[in-house]
Design an enzyme around this catalytic site. Structure first.
Site, PDB file in Angstrom:
ATOM      1  N   GLU A 112       3.094 -80.675  -8.256  1.00  0.00           N
ATOM      2  CA  GLU A 112       4.028 -79.853  -7.504  1.00  0.00           C
ATOM      3  C   GLU A 112       4.016 -78.441  -8.064  1.00  0.00           C
ATOM      4  O   GLU A 112       4.739 -78.156  -9.041  1.00  0.00           O
ATOM      5  CB  GLU A 112       5.452 -80.412  -7.618  1.00  0.00           C
ATOM      6  CG  GLU A 112       5.627 -81.784  -7.021  1.00  0.00           C
ATOM      7  CD  GLU A 112       7.000 -81.946  -6.385  1.00  0.00           C
ATOM      8  OE1 GLU A 112       7.070 -82.605  -5.348  1.00  0.00           O
ATOM      9  OE2 GLU A 112       7.985 -81.386  -6.899  1.00  0.00           O
ATOM     10  N   HIS A 147      10.915 -83.270 -12.655  1.00  0.00           N
ATOM     11  CA  HIS A 147      10.910 -82.389 -11.485  1.00  0.00           C
ATOM     12  C   HIS A 147      11.313 -80.966 -11.886  1.00  0.00           C
ATOM     13  O   HIS A 147      12.168 -80.768 -12.755  1.00  0.00           O
ATOM     14  CB  HIS A 147      11.852 -82.912 -10.399  1.00  0.00           C
ATOM     15  CG  HIS A 147      11.629 -82.203  -9.097  1.00  0.00           C
ATOM     16  ND1 HIS A 147      12.211 -80.986  -8.817  1.00  0.00           N
ATOM     17  CD2 HIS A 147      10.858 -82.517  -8.039  1.00  0.00           C
ATOM     18  CE1 HIS A 147      11.805 -80.590  -7.619  1.00  0.00           C
ATOM     19  NE2 HIS A 147      10.987 -81.498  -7.122  1.00  0.00           N
TER      20      HIS A 147
END
Ligand SMILES: O=C[C@H](O)COP(=O)(O)O
Length: 260
Positions: free
Chosen positions: A173, A106
């Site tokens: 993302e 992430h």
């Protein structure tokens, strides 16, 4: 309405990051369990849900959610399986407590905790080695054209998965869209997710993998994407379970095949 009759289930993941306290997490999970138990998108198999709470909530959240088919996963995983790694949680323990997924790469872990490609690739390998599906986050740092973003993101996925076999969830993302008021545009998302899908389809060793979009995703986005992603990776906009219900409302048809 999505998905069409031959589409696999829409995959909806939620990372709670570090937003909720322990009891707040479990109360939220109870409301998601009620949704999963009664929503036709879930009960028909057209949608599949997974939730990534903080580590201490994994076991009790699994007790609440797993009976309704909602899979659990961790927000991180150690590169090693066992040993003197203070503060880390290894893949074997995650597997043992019922995790199905482990998130890796992430942007917040890259930016705040200095994780680079070497660590992210090692964590992806650790997940696969322990029969956990990595939710591998990829995406460009700065806003650019869809073509540039697609080229960068495919190259990133190729780098991180080099030498690895297995089913993965690629969470596209774009870093500039995380924590933003709005997601990336549907055109931008379709270009990048389409390129990632093409890349995966050329690699049978990643058969069954999915490409989902995260970054300020919320109600309405799935409809705008019209099938160009296999699902969504939700953050803040899933804090209100009504939003999760609204997203499930966008998914109606039964689905015949399975994804990651
Ligand atoms: O893990 C989830 C993503 O980073 C998206 O978070 P967000 O929807 O709050 O931007």
């Amino acid at each position: 309405m999505m998905p069409g009759p031959t589409r696999p289930p829409v995959l909806l993941g939620v990372s709670l990051k570090m937003y909720f306290g322990h009891h707040e997490t479990l109360n939220w999970a109870r409301r998601i369990a009620v949704l999963a138990a009664g929503h036709p998108a879930v009960t028909s198999g057209a949608a599949r849900l997974f939730v990534l709470p903080s580590f201490p909530a994994l076991v009790p959240a699994a007790g609440i959610l797993a009976p309704y088919g909602v899979a659990l996963g961790a927000q991180d995983i150690a590169t090693e399986d066992t040993g003197p790694y203070t503060g880390e949680v290894g893949g074997p323990a995650l597997k043992e407590i019922g995790c199905h997924y482990a998130e890796v790469g992430h942007a917040e872990r890259r930016r705040l905790y200095g994780e680079g490609d070497t660590v992210v690739a090692a964590k992806t390998a650790a997940a696969l080695r322990n029969r956990l599906t990595p939710v591998l986050c990829v995406g460009e740092r700065d806003r650019g054209t869809p073509g540039e973003a697609a080229a960068r993101t495919v190259a990133e996925a190729a780098r991180l998965l080099d030498g690895l076999d297995g089913t993965v969830v690629l969470a596209y993302e774009p870093q500039w869209a995380i924590g933003a008021p709005e997601p990336a545009s549907a055109e931008h998302i379709a270009a990048v997710c389409g390129a990632l899908r093409t890349w995966l389809d050329d690699r049978p060793r990643h058969a069954g993998s999915a490409v989902i979009y995260g970054g300020s995703a919320g109600p309405g986005l799935l409809t705008r994407l019209a099938g160009s992603a296999d699902g969504l990776f939700l953050g803040r906009f899933a804090h209100d379970p009504a939003n999760v219900g609204a997203i499930l409302d966008e998914i109606r048809s039964p689905a015949p095949a399975a994804v990651a």
